[in-house]
Scaffold this motif. Sequence first.
Motif, PDB file in Angstrom:
ATOM      1  N   SER A 188       0.809  -1.216   0.000  1.00  0.00           N
ATOM      2  CA  SER A 188       0.000   0.000   0.000  1.00  0.00           C
ATOM      3  C   SER A 188       0.845   1.270   0.000  1.00  0.00           C
ATOM      4  CB  SER A 188      -0.935   0.009   1.216  1.00  0.00           C
ATOM      5  OG  SER A 188      -0.181  -0.100   2.417  1.00  0.00           O
ATOM      6  N   GLY A 189       2.171   1.106   0.014  1.00  0.00           N
ATOM      7  CA  GLY A 189       3.049   2.263   0.050  1.00  0.00           C
ATOM      8  C   GLY A 189       2.981   3.090  -1.224  1.00  0.00           C
ATOM      9  N   LYS A 190       3.158   4.385  -1.073  1.00  0.00           N
ATOM     10  CA  LYS A 190       3.093   5.297  -2.213  1.00  0.00           C
ATOM     11  C   LYS A 190       4.100   4.937  -3.287  1.00  0.00           C
ATOM     12  CE  LYS A 190       3.337  10.206  -3.448  1.00  0.00           C
ATOM     13  NZ  LYS A 190       3.538  11.590  -2.933  1.00  0.00           N
ATOM     14  N   SER A 191       5.325   4.615  -2.877  1.00  0.00           N
ATOM     15  CA  SER A 191       6.379   4.300  -3.853  1.00  0.00           C
ATOM     16  C   SER A 191       6.071   3.010  -4.619  1.00  0.00           C
ATOM     17  CB  SER A 191       7.737   4.168  -3.153  1.00  0.00           C
ATOM     18  OG  SER A 191       7.713   3.126  -2.199  1.00  0.00           O
ATOM     19  N   SER A 192       5.482   2.019  -3.927  1.00  0.00           N
ATOM     20  CA  SER A 192       5.133   0.744  -4.579  1.00  0.00           C
ATOM     21  C   SER A 192       4.055   0.959  -5.630  1.00  0.00           C
ATOM     22  CB  SER A 192       4.648  -0.272  -3.542  1.00  0.00           C
ATOM     23  OG  SER A 192       5.669  -0.596  -2.625  1.00  0.00           O
ATOM     24  N   ILE A 193       3.048   1.763  -5.283  1.00  0.00           N
ATOM     25  CA  ILE A 193       1.960   2.038  -6.219  1.00  0.00           C
ATOM     26  C   ILE A 193       2.478   2.831  -7.417  1.00  0.00           C
ATOM     27  CG2 ILE A 193      -0.221   3.277  -6.530  1.00  0.00           C
ATOM     28  CD1 ILE A 193      -0.846   2.611  -3.584  1.00  0.00           C
ATOM     29  N   GLU A 194       3.315   3.847  -7.146  1.00  0.00           N
ATOM     30  CA  GLU A 194       3.872   4.669  -8.225  1.00  0.00           C
ATOM     31  C   GLU A 194       4.733   3.831  -9.163  1.00  0.00           C
ATOM     32  OE1 GLU A 194       5.966   7.777  -6.252  1.00  0.00           O
ATOM     33  OE2 GLU A 194       4.197   9.093  -6.122  1.00  0.00           O
ATOM     34  N   LYS A 195       5.522   2.919  -8.586  1.00  0.00           N
ATOM     35  CA  LYS A 195       6.407   2.070  -9.389  1.00  0.00           C
ATOM     36  C   LYS A 195       5.597   1.168 -10.321  1.00  0.00           C
ATOM     37  CE  LYS A 195      10.185  -1.274  -8.995  1.00  0.00           C
ATOM     38  NZ  LYS A 195      11.056  -2.037  -8.049  1.00  0.00           N
ATOM     39  N   ARG A 196       4.537   0.547  -9.784  1.00  0.00           N
ATOM     40  CA  ARG A 196       3.734  -0.354 -10.607  1.00  0.00           C
ATOM     41  C   ARG A 196       2.936   0.411 -11.643  1.00  0.00           C
ATOM     42  NH1 ARG A 196       4.542  -5.330 -12.344  1.00  0.00           N
ATOM     43  NH2 ARG A 196       2.611  -6.246 -13.131  1.00  0.00           N
ATOM     44  N   LEU A 197       2.434   1.581 -11.259  1.00  0.00           N
ATOM     45  CA  LEU A 197       1.676   2.401 -12.186  1.00  0.00           C
ATOM     46  C   LEU A 197       2.562   2.885 -13.327  1.00  0.00           C
ATOM     47  CD1 LEU A 197      -1.044   3.658 -12.815  1.00  0.00           C
ATOM     48  CD2 LEU A 197      -0.470   5.566 -11.322  1.00  0.00           C
ATOM     49  N   PHE A 199       5.156   1.301 -14.467  1.00  0.00           N
ATOM     50  CA  PHE A 199       5.396   0.122 -15.305  1.00  0.00           C
ATOM     51  C   PHE A 199       4.204  -0.144 -16.229  1.00  0.00           C
ATOM     52  CE2 PHE A 199       4.703  -4.434 -15.962  1.00  0.00           C
ATOM     53  CZ  PHE A 199       5.859  -4.765 -16.639  1.00  0.00           C
ATOM     54  N   LEU A 200       2.993  -0.056 -15.686  1.00  0.00           N
ATOM     55  CA  LEU A 200       1.793  -0.315 -16.480  1.00  0.00           C
ATOM     56  C   LEU A 200       1.642   0.707 -17.602  1.00  0.00           C
ATOM     57  CD1 LEU A 200      -0.697  -1.216 -13.603  1.00  0.00           C
ATOM     58  CD2 LEU A 200       0.162  -2.785 -15.356  1.00  0.00           C
ATOM     59  N   LYS A 201       1.908   1.971 -17.302  1.00  0.00           N
ATOM     60  CA  LYS A 201       1.804   3.017 -18.326  1.00  0.00           C
ATOM     61  C   LYS A 201       2.809   2.778 -19.449  1.00  0.00           C
ATOM     62  CE  LYS A 201       2.111   6.576 -15.552  1.00  0.00           C
ATOM     63  NZ  LYS A 201       2.177   7.984 -15.111  1.00  0.00           N
ATOM     64  N   GLU A 202       4.021   2.383 -19.077  1.00  0.00           N
ATOM     65  CA  GLU A 202       5.044   2.128 -20.096  1.00  0.00           C
ATOM     66  C   GLU A 202       4.687   0.905 -20.928  1.00  0.00           C
ATOM     67  OE1 GLU A 202       8.643   1.784 -17.885  1.00  0.00           O
ATOM     68  OE2 GLU A 202       8.939   3.955 -17.705  1.00  0.00           O
ATOM     69  N   HIS A 203       4.193  -0.136 -20.278  1.00  0.00           N
ATOM     70  CA  HIS A 203       3.886  -1.376 -20.992  1.00  0.00           C
ATOM     71  C   HIS A 203       2.736  -1.191 -21.975  1.00  0.00           C
ATOM     72  CE1 HIS A 203       3.805  -5.687 -21.723  1.00  0.00           C
ATOM     73  NE2 HIS A 203       2.496  -5.617 -21.636  1.00  0.00           N
ATOM     74  N   PHE A 204       1.716  -0.430 -21.554  1.00  0.00           N
ATOM     75  CA  PHE A 204       0.547  -0.229 -22.397  1.00  0.00           C
ATOM     76  C   PHE A 204       0.626   1.039 -23.238  1.00  0.00           C
ATOM     77  CE2 PHE A 204      -1.308  -2.976 -19.027  1.00  0.00           C
ATOM     78  CZ  PHE A 204      -1.723  -4.017 -19.850  1.00  0.00           C
ATOM     79  N   ASN A 205       1.791   1.676 -23.210  1.00  0.00           N
ATOM     80  CA  ASN A 205       1.994   2.909 -23.993  1.00  0.00           C
ATOM     81  C   ASN A 205       0.950   3.971 -23.656  1.00  0.00           C
ATOM     82  OD1 ASN A 205       4.216   1.847 -25.479  1.00  0.00           O
ATOM     83  ND2 ASN A 205       2.786   0.740 -26.786  1.00  0.00           N
ATOM     84  N   ALA A 206       0.645   4.090 -22.378  1.00  0.00           N
ATOM     85  CA  ALA A 206      -0.347   5.067 -21.918  1.00  0.00           C
ATOM     86  C   ALA A 206       0.341   6.379 -21.558  1.00  0.00           C
ATOM     87  CB  ALA A 206      -1.105   4.529 -20.708  1.00  0.00           C
ATOM     88  N   ASN A 207      -0.254   7.490 -21.953  1.00  0.00           N
ATOM     89  CA  ASN A 207       0.335   8.801 -21.694  1.00  0.00           C
ATOM     90  C   ASN A 207       0.153   9.260 -20.254  1.00  0.00           C
ATOM     91  OD1 ASN A 207       1.006   9.016 -24.465  1.00  0.00           O
ATOM     92  ND2 ASN A 207      -1.058   9.761 -24.926  1.00  0.00           N
ATOM     93  N   ASN A 208      -0.933   8.801 -19.621  1.00  0.00           N
ATOM     94  CA  ASN A 208      -1.248   9.212 -18.261  1.00  0.00           C
ATOM     95  C   ASN A 208      -2.234   8.204 -17.662  1.00  0.00           C
ATOM     96  OD1 ASN A 208      -3.915   9.982 -19.292  1.00  0.00           O
ATOM     97  ND2 ASN A 208      -2.870  11.769 -20.155  1.00  0.00           N
TER      98      ASN A 208
END
Length: 222
Positions: A188-197, A199-208
């Motif tokens: 639930s840590g902020k850094s863990s959520i930011e890190k995974r988010l 990664f997901l944005k990069e993998h799915f080529n999402a801008n935001n």
Amino acid sequence: MFKRVLIAEDVDIINSGLKATLDELNFSEIKHVSYCDEVLLHLKKGVLEHKPFDLLISDLSFIEDHIPQKIKSGEGLVKQVRGAFPNLKIIIFSIEDKPFRIQNLYKNLRVNAYVWKNRNAQIELKKAIHTIYKTDDFYITQDLKSAIHPKKAIEITEYDVNIIKHLSNGILQDDLPKLFIEKGIKPSGKSSIEKRLKFLKEHFNANNPTHLVAIAKDLGLI
């Protein structure tokens, strides 16, 4: 061989060459629909009339027009069909070649075959039909096999879905840590959520995050 085949394709299947290919296989019936919502109606009707469809062949992209639809994408359609007809054989027939879309269809939505609309598409489609009729093996066009290679595959976890789902519900990224603590979602840590988010944005080529949510909805992940 399969007897009744349902095709979900919003272009003229006669002009696309798809019908000619399927006619060679001597199916008892080939039904073509242009809208995703129609697919579920025909599948349910087939069961009620004791004439169920054996195979669904679907595109991924459907152009919106003046007729409103509840199901707007191939992924959304497969998700609905899998829930109602878990044993129906499904072939995706599409020009899409993005690995993350193929992986989602293969691993999460459990389609039986993925045929790429390239110059060998008609031959590949025949091979796919014969393969999934005779076996439970997943069939994919040779040129796209690397898309499901273990080294390239990404597993979308329940944790990822929780992040995207809460974002889609209007929760701000900065508020996710507190919400995750309340719901017992870990980490639930902020850094863990930011890190995974990230990664997901990069993998799915999402801008935001908003773009990521839109992609996830198109894929049927949420």
